[in-house]
Design a protein around this motif. Structure first.
Motif, PDB file in Angstrom:
ATOM      1  N   THR A  29      45.887  37.680  33.702  1.00 47.27           N
ATOM      2  CA  THR A  29      45.825  38.249  32.357  1.00 47.27           C
ATOM      3  C   THR A  29      44.429  38.786  32.088  1.00 47.27           C
ATOM      4  OG1 THR A  29      47.480  36.656  31.623  1.00 47.27           O
ATOM      5  CG2 THR A  29      46.228  37.785  29.920  1.00 47.27           C
ATOM      6  N   CYS A  30      44.370  39.949  31.444  1.00 42.47           N
ATOM      7  CA  CYS A  30      43.107  40.636  31.168  1.00 42.47           C
ATOM      8  C   CYS A  30      42.846  40.607  29.658  1.00 42.47           C
ATOM      9  CB  CYS A  30      43.190  42.072  31.679  1.00 42.47           C
ATOM     10  SG  CYS A  30      41.660  43.008  31.509  1.00 42.47           S
ATOM     11  N   TYR A  31      41.673  40.115  29.274  1.00 43.50           N
ATOM     12  CA  TYR A  31      41.311  39.941  27.872  1.00 43.50           C
ATOM     13  C   TYR A  31      40.100  40.802  27.508  1.00 43.50           C
ATOM     14  CZ  TYR A  31      43.886  35.482  28.415  1.00 43.50           C
ATOM     15  OH  TYR A  31      44.823  34.513  28.679  1.00 43.50           O
ATOM     16  N   SER A  32      40.056  41.237  26.253  1.00 48.29           N
ATOM     17  CA  SER A  32      38.821  41.793  25.704  1.00 48.29           C
ATOM     18  C   SER A  32      37.841  40.632  25.554  1.00 48.29           C
ATOM     19  CB  SER A  32      39.066  42.437  24.348  1.00 48.29           C
ATOM     20  OG  SER A  32      40.029  43.452  24.422  1.00 48.29           O
ATOM     21  N   ARG A  33      36.822  40.618  26.399  1.00 46.14           N
ATOM     22  CA  ARG A  33      35.985  39.414  26.529  1.00 46.14           C
ATOM     23  C   ARG A  33      35.214  39.079  25.247  1.00 46.14           C
ATOM     24  NH1 ARG A  33      30.806  38.213  27.792  1.00 46.14           N
ATOM     25  NH2 ARG A  33      30.280  40.409  27.990  1.00 46.14           N
ATOM     26  N   LYS A  34      34.477  40.045  24.716  1.00 48.21           N
ATOM     27  CA  LYS A  34      33.643  39.763  23.543  1.00 48.21           C
ATOM     28  C   LYS A  34      34.489  39.390  22.338  1.00 48.21           C
ATOM     29  CE  LYS A  34      29.707  42.649  24.917  1.00 48.21           C
ATOM     30  NZ  LYS A  34      28.878  43.837  24.572  1.00 48.21           N
ATOM     31  N   SER A  35      35.627  40.038  22.187  1.00 51.17           N
ATOM     32  CA  SER A  35      36.501  39.737  21.056  1.00 51.17           C
ATOM     33  C   SER A  35      37.040  38.315  21.142  1.00 51.17           C
ATOM     34  CB  SER A  35      37.660  40.730  21.004  1.00 51.17           C
ATOM     35  OG  SER A  35      37.195  42.043  20.807  1.00 51.17           O
ATOM     36  N   LEU A  36      37.331  37.872  22.366  1.00 53.67           N
ATOM     37  CA  LEU A  36      37.823  36.508  22.544  1.00 53.67           C
ATOM     38  C   LEU A  36      36.723  35.501  22.229  1.00 53.67           C
ATOM     39  CD1 LEU A  36      40.531  35.258  23.334  1.00 53.67           C
ATOM     40  CD2 LEU A  36      39.708  35.097  25.685  1.00 53.67           C
ATOM     41  N   LEU A  37      35.497  35.823  22.634  1.00 59.00           N
ATOM     42  CA  LEU A  37      34.371  34.944  22.317  1.00 59.00           C
ATOM     43  C   LEU A  37      34.117  34.885  20.812  1.00 59.00           C
ATOM     44  CD1 LEU A  37      31.758  35.745  25.120  1.00 59.00           C
ATOM     45  CD2 LEU A  37      32.813  33.528  24.661  1.00 59.00           C
ATOM     46  N   GLU A  38      34.302  36.003  20.137  1.00 62.29           N
ATOM     47  CA  GLU A  38      34.054  36.062  18.695  1.00 62.29           C
ATOM     48  C   GLU A  38      34.938  35.106  17.910  1.00 62.29           C
ATOM     49  OE1 GLU A  38      34.611  40.124  17.669  1.00 62.29           O
ATOM     50  OE2 GLU A  38      32.676  40.783  18.465  1.00 62.29           O
ATOM     51  N   ILE A  39      36.132  34.823  18.414  1.00 58.06           N
ATOM     52  CA  ILE A  39      37.030  33.909  17.701  1.00 58.06           C
ATOM     53  C   ILE A  39      36.966  32.494  18.289  1.00 58.06           C
ATOM     54  CG2 ILE A  39      38.575  35.775  17.033  1.00 58.06           C
ATOM     55  CD1 ILE A  39      40.539  34.756  19.174  1.00 58.06           C
ATOM     56  N   GLY A  40      35.969  32.243  19.132  1.00 57.72           N
ATOM     57  CA  GLY A  40      35.750  30.896  19.648  1.00 57.72           C
ATOM     58  C   GLY A  40      36.286  30.624  21.026  1.00 57.72           C
TER      59      GLY A  40
END
Length: 298
Positions: free
Chosen positions: A163-174
């Protein structure tokens, strides 16, 4: 200013000596013309994992060695924090990526103008999420979000591997929520959390992950244990949500997945309705009476 790398392929590993070499070779042999980062996070393994990593560690691979072993999803968060790519694609140490993985994902992300708050994946040989999309009557190769995402995630989570995630966006929500139990399905939790934070999703109709088995899909876990860890997952998830979001989770799962909704939320379901459900289950599945009794007791 240095150009941002589009992809990081992250391999979180703990005691993966039997399969790690194949996983590393698969991420290094991508049919992809641009630069990408390979990140291995060794979760304080006690076998020969570190020696295997050293055989491949020639400057092309970034390695992080945890001083002590952390939970599975905490290790995924360490991957997120140490990666450089705009998007992060996970490949667990017992899995392999097909050579086309990055090129296929790159073409689709480019077509969508490189969206933020986005999660994208394809087919795999095992634990394929297409079944859940069929239950939710959602098509492949089409972006979905909001209420459509709620129905897609009524049946469980999407394993991070492949699975491929938007990295910074995922970090932004914890990032990924931490685990209270080693089998707690936080791949389920993160999808609800991202859905409530405006993420969009797409499953593409290409085979990108070679998963022949999975350590998290243990065959020795009982039906009762599965119910226990799923209830634990929901309790921990509800701590992060507001009342409206909790009601959405409960109503969606109860409406689409009643076999799981009753043990998950039995304290919220009127007693008469629970009794009717158990009686109808006995009638429809008389041979599974032991499982029905477990549902009542759980």
């Amino acid at each position: 200013m240095e150009k941002e790398i589009l992809f990081t392929i992250a391999i979180p590993v703990y005691n993966g000596e039997k399969s790690l070499s194949r996983a590393i070779e698969s991420v290094l042999n991508q049919d992809y013309d641009s630069d990408y980062e390979v990140l291995i996070v060794n979760n304080a393994s006690t076998d020969h994992t570190e020696e295997i990593i050293e055989k491949f560690h020639d400057g092309k691979i970034k390695v992080v060695n945890n001083k002590e072993t952390v939970s599975q999803f905490e290790n995924h968060n360490i991957c997120l924090k140490n990666a450089s790519g705009k998007y992060i694609l996970f490949c667990h140490s017992d899995d392999e990526l097909y050579p086309i993985a990055l090129s296929v994902l790159s073409k689709e992300l480019k077509r969508l103008d490189y969206p933020t708050r986005f999660i994208i994946w394809g087919h795999s040989l095992f634990r394929d999420f297409s079944w859940a999309l069929r239950q939710a009557k959602l098509p492949i190769n089409q972006v979905f979000s909001g209420e459509a995402a709620y129905s897609a995630f009524a049946f469980g989570g999407l394993t991070p591997s492949g699975t491929c995630y938007s990295r910074k966006s995922l970090l932004e929500i914890g990032g990924f929520p931490l685990m209270k139990h080693r089998r707690q399905p936080n791949d389920w939790s993160i999808l609800w959390i991202t859905a409530f934070n405006g993420f969009e999703y797409e499953m593409i109709d290409r085979l990108i992950l070679k998963r022949l088995d999975a350590t998290t899909a243990a065959r020795d876990i009982s039906f009762t244990d599965t119910l226990f860890v799923n209830r634990l997952c929901m309790r921990e998830l509800f701590k992060t949500l507001n009342e409206r979001q909790i009601e959405i989770v409960k109503s969606t799962i109860c409406g689409m997945n009643p076999n799981y909704s009753f043990p998950l939320f039995k304290e919220y379901i009127p007693k008469k309705r629970r009794i009717r459900f158990y009686i109808s289950r006995f009638i429809r599945h008389p041979r599974a009476w032991r499982q029905t009794i477990q549902l009542i007791k759980c």
